[in-house]
Structure formats: C-alpha cells, structure tokens
Enzyme design. Structure first.
Site, PDB file in Angstrom:
ATOM      1  N   GLN A 129     -10.394  -2.437   2.300  1.00  0.00           N
ATOM      2  CA  GLN A 129      -9.913  -3.137   3.498  1.00  0.00           C
ATOM      3  C   GLN A 129      -9.858  -2.234   4.732  1.00  0.00           C
ATOM      4  OE1 GLN A 129      -5.971  -3.963   1.554  1.00  0.00           O
ATOM      5  NE2 GLN A 129      -5.209  -3.804   3.643  1.00  0.00           N
TER       6      GLN A 129
ATOM      7  N   MET B  15       0.848  -1.197   0.000  1.00  0.00           N
ATOM      8  CA  MET B  15       0.000   0.000   0.000  1.00  0.00           C
ATOM      9  C   MET B  15       0.886   1.250   0.000  1.00  0.00           C
ATOM     10  SD  MET B  15      -3.464  -0.925   1.982  1.00  0.00           S
ATOM     11  CE  MET B  15      -2.893  -0.671   3.636  1.00  0.00           C
TER      12      MET B  15
ATOM     13  N   HIS C  87       9.426  -3.331   3.315  1.00  0.00           N
ATOM     14  CA  HIS C  87       8.936  -3.630   1.955  1.00  0.00           C
ATOM     15  C   HIS C  87      10.113  -3.970   1.032  1.00  0.00           C
ATOM     16  CE1 HIS C  87       5.667  -0.743   3.327  1.00  0.00           C
ATOM     17  NE2 HIS C  87       4.965  -1.782   2.950  1.00  0.00           N
TER      18      HIS C  87
ATOM     19  N   GLN D 132      -2.793 -12.110   8.185  1.00  0.00           N
ATOM     20  CA  GLN D 132      -3.116 -11.790   6.789  1.00  0.00           C
ATOM     21  C   GLN D 132      -2.579 -12.873   5.843  1.00  0.00           C
ATOM     22  OE1 GLN D 132      -3.035  -7.764   4.728  1.00  0.00           O
ATOM     23  NE2 GLN D 132      -0.967  -8.420   4.304  1.00  0.00           N
TER      24      GLN D 132
ATOM     25  N   ALA E 259       4.019   3.970   0.878  1.00  0.00           N
ATOM     26  CA  ALA E 259       4.729   4.483   2.060  1.00  0.00           C
ATOM     27  C   ALA E 259       5.828   3.470   2.410  1.00  0.00           C
ATOM     28  CB  ALA E 259       3.780   4.724   3.231  1.00  0.00           C
ATOM     29  N   LEU E 260       6.608   3.159   1.401  1.00  0.00           N
ATOM     30  CA  LEU E 260       7.544   2.035   1.501  1.00  0.00           C
ATOM     31  C   LEU E 260       8.683   2.304   2.485  1.00  0.00           C
ATOM     32  CD1 LEU E 260       7.767   1.087  -2.277  1.00  0.00           C
ATOM     33  CD2 LEU E 260       6.199   0.219  -0.542  1.00  0.00           C
TER      34      LEU E 260
ATOM     35  N   GLU F  48       5.716 -11.066   7.514  1.00  0.00           N
ATOM     36  CA  GLU F  48       5.138 -11.777   8.665  1.00  0.00           C
ATOM     37  C   GLU F  48       4.627 -10.849   9.759  1.00  0.00           C
ATOM     38  OE1 GLU F  48       7.877 -14.708  10.149  1.00  0.00           O
ATOM     39  OE2 GLU F  48       7.059 -16.234   8.805  1.00  0.00           O
ATOM     40  N   LYS F  49       4.870  -9.546   9.629  1.00  0.00           N
ATOM     41  CA  LYS F  49       4.270  -8.654  10.635  1.00  0.00           C
ATOM     42  C   LYS F  49       2.756  -8.839  10.611  1.00  0.00           C
ATOM     43  CE  LYS F  49       3.936  -4.123  10.241  1.00  0.00           C
ATOM     44  NZ  LYS F  49       2.484  -3.888  10.402  1.00  0.00           N
TER      45      LYS F  49
HETATM   46  O1  PAF Z   1      -0.264  -5.704   3.796  1.00  0.00           O
HETATM   47  C1  PAF Z   1      -0.634  -4.776   3.033  1.00  0.00           C
HETATM   48  O2  PAF Z   1       0.063  -3.792   2.826  1.00  0.00           O
HETATM   49  C2  PAF Z   1      -1.989  -4.902   2.368  1.00  0.00           C
HETATM   50  O3  PAF Z   1      -2.924  -5.495   3.199  1.00  0.00           O
HETATM   51  C3  PAF Z   1      -1.930  -5.596   0.997  1.00  0.00           C
HETATM   52  C4  PAF Z   1      -1.538  -7.065   1.135  1.00  0.00           C
HETATM   53  C5  PAF Z   1      -0.967  -4.887   0.086  1.00  0.00           C
HETATM   54  C6  PAF Z   1      -3.323  -5.570   0.348  1.00  0.00           C
HETATM   55  O4  PAF Z   1      -3.753  -4.259   0.163  1.00  0.00           O
END
Ligand code: PAF
Length: 283
Positions: free
Chosen positions: A61, A30, A37, A153, A32-33, A148-149
């Site tokens: 979400q 999403m 990431h 998910q 804001a790397l 894994e944070k």
């Molecule tokens: O973990 C995230 O950043 C988000 O939930 C994802 C997997 C990119 C889905 O929008």
C-alpha cells in the site's frame, strides 16, 4: 495475550475460538500504536469476546519507497500497549508470511477509490484492499474496526468487503486527537518541534470552516481552508475536497444532492510529513 506470527497458527487458533461460539473483533493496524489505535481495541473489547490485533506494515500500500522505509516500527512497545489494553491475540507476521508470492490481485474498487487519496497515491487503495482482504479471510472476524481519520479508506474497505462477499460488520470509530486538536497518527513522531507546533492548525482551521460555511458557498469554504492552511510556515495543502460521505465524490455546492453530512477531507504536507484529517459539516 498470545503473539502469533504464522498465518496457519492464526487460522487454527481463531477457528478453535469461533468453534466455541465466541465472537471475534479484528483491529488491523500497521503498528507504532498510539491512543487512537487503543480506542479501536477498547471498542472491539466492548463488542466482542475475543480481540485480534494485527500489526503489519503492508508494503503493497506504499507508493513511496521512502515512506515505507521510514514508517515507524515499535514492536515491543506495541505488544506492551496491547497487553495493557486487553487484546487476546497480536498477529505480527513477516512480509514473506503474508506475501509468499506477489499479490497480483486488482480490485475493481470503482469511484470511491479514484478521488483524493486514490488520485494522489496510485495503487495505495489496491494495496489496502489486498492486505485487508487477506486479514478478513484469515480471521473471518465478526466485526472489524477502523478509524475515521482515514475516512476514504473505510469506504474502500466496505467496497472490497462487498466485492469479496465478506459478511463482516465494519465499524468506524471517531478520530482521536491530542489536546491541541492534532489528529493522532503514527506519522506525527516524524514532525520536527517547529512542524509539530503548527500542525494543530489543521484541525483548528477545519473546525473554523464549519462556522464559515454557514454563510459562505462551498467553493468559498474550500478556499478559506486552503488559503488559511497554506499561510502557515512548513504547511502545504495537497488537496481539500468536500465530499459525499458514502460515494466520496466531491460536491460542487451545498445545494447539490448528497448524503448528509458532507465531509471535508484534507491532506497537508507539514515539511515532509503527509498528514490527513477531516471534518463533518452540518450540511
Ligand atoms: O489504516 C491502516 O493502518 C492501514 O491502512 C491498514 C488498514 C491497517 C491496512 O494496512
């Protein structure tokens, strides 16, 4: 690195690459790397010929409108980090491009999605399943990478992939931490200096609880974590559960049948910022 904003362009570019027999790694984000990431991109780089990184703040979400509005958006900095990391394609679509009409799909994700984040954030995991299934369908990657944070998910995404019949290897990657132990998160930038100063107590406490667990019951271990974290200013635990790492179901005591290792998952409000973290127990 090519920046692509349309689904049609992404599909045709990736299918041409796959037509040449190249493997494709997908890193959904999403934006804001941060270094966390980039560690996923590095891993995808090692394993695949081509790396696609999606940057999309997925509205479906977010069950909290304010969280969606305040979610950090740093497209230019993201592009420059991805270029340096050697990504081949940055996919950065608009909301209209991904959702030309509302996505009404409801995924029967079952028990993995009903506890912890699923219980606290109604609809959150269905929204994650919606966007990740769309990305999987557009890219059809060889492998997809998740940190894994967001431990629960990953289980939810595996379930979605099974339901949808995606033949994609889902690769879970270790949590990246700052030197003081705080798990890297795009939300950390919203912490005030005072909150940022206490936030490392989350990992410190979880780590200490693995020692504590050696001669305490599971219930005592949970209580230790919750009481310790709640004793810090600005911090309030939303939940702490020790779960089976496959089913995500809470374990009642160390002797109860479960897959190893049990994982402790915590959500803490640090001021208004909701932080999550987890730890593996040798149990
Ligand atoms: O973990 C995230 O950043 C988000 O939930 C994802 C997997 C990119 C889905 O929008």
């Amino acid at each position: 690195m090519e920046i692509i904003t349309s689904v049609a362009d992404l599909r045709s570019k990736v299918s041409a690459l796959k037509g040449q027999g190249l493997s494709v790694g997908l890193v959904p984000t999403m934006g804001a790397l941060h270094r966390g990431h980039i560690s996923l991109v590095d891993r995808a780089r090692q394993d695949n010929d081509i790396v696609v990184v999606s940057v999309f703040v997925n509205p479906t979400q977010f069950n909290n409108k304010k969280d969606l509005e305040t979610y950090p958006r740093t497209a230019e900095a993201d592009a420059s980090l991805l270029r340096q990391a050697g990504a081949d394609i940055m996919f950065m679509p608009s909301v209209e491009e991904i959702y030309p009409e509302p996505d009404t799909r409801v995924f029967p994700l079952g028990p993995v999605a009903e506890v912890m984040e699923g219980a606290m954030r109604p609809g959150h995991f269905n929204g994650v399943a919606q966007i990740v299934s769309k990305l999987f369908d557009m890219v059809r990657p060889t492998r997809a990478y998740f940190g894994e944070k967001d431990f629960q998910q990953i289980a939810v995404i595996r379930k979605m992939a099974e339901l949808e019949g995606f033949d994609i290897e889902i690769v879970d990657c270790p949590i990246c931490r700052h030197d003081d132990g705080l798990a890297m998160s795009s939300r950390n930038v919203r912490l005030t200096p005072e909150q940022r100063a206490v936030a490392p107590a989350i990992h410190r406490t979880l780590a200490a609880s693995t020692e504590w667990a050696s001669d305490h019951t599971l219930e005592e271990t949970k209580k230790f974590v919750i009481d310790e974290l709640n004793s810090f200013p600005h911090m309030e635990v939303e939940y702490y559960e020790i779960v089976d790492p496959l089913t995500m179901q809470p374990i009642s005591d160390w002797g109860a049948p479960h897959t190893l290792p049990a994982v402790g998952c915590v959500t803490v409000y640090c001021g208004e910022v909701r932080l999550i973290d987890n730890i593996k127990y040798n149990k």
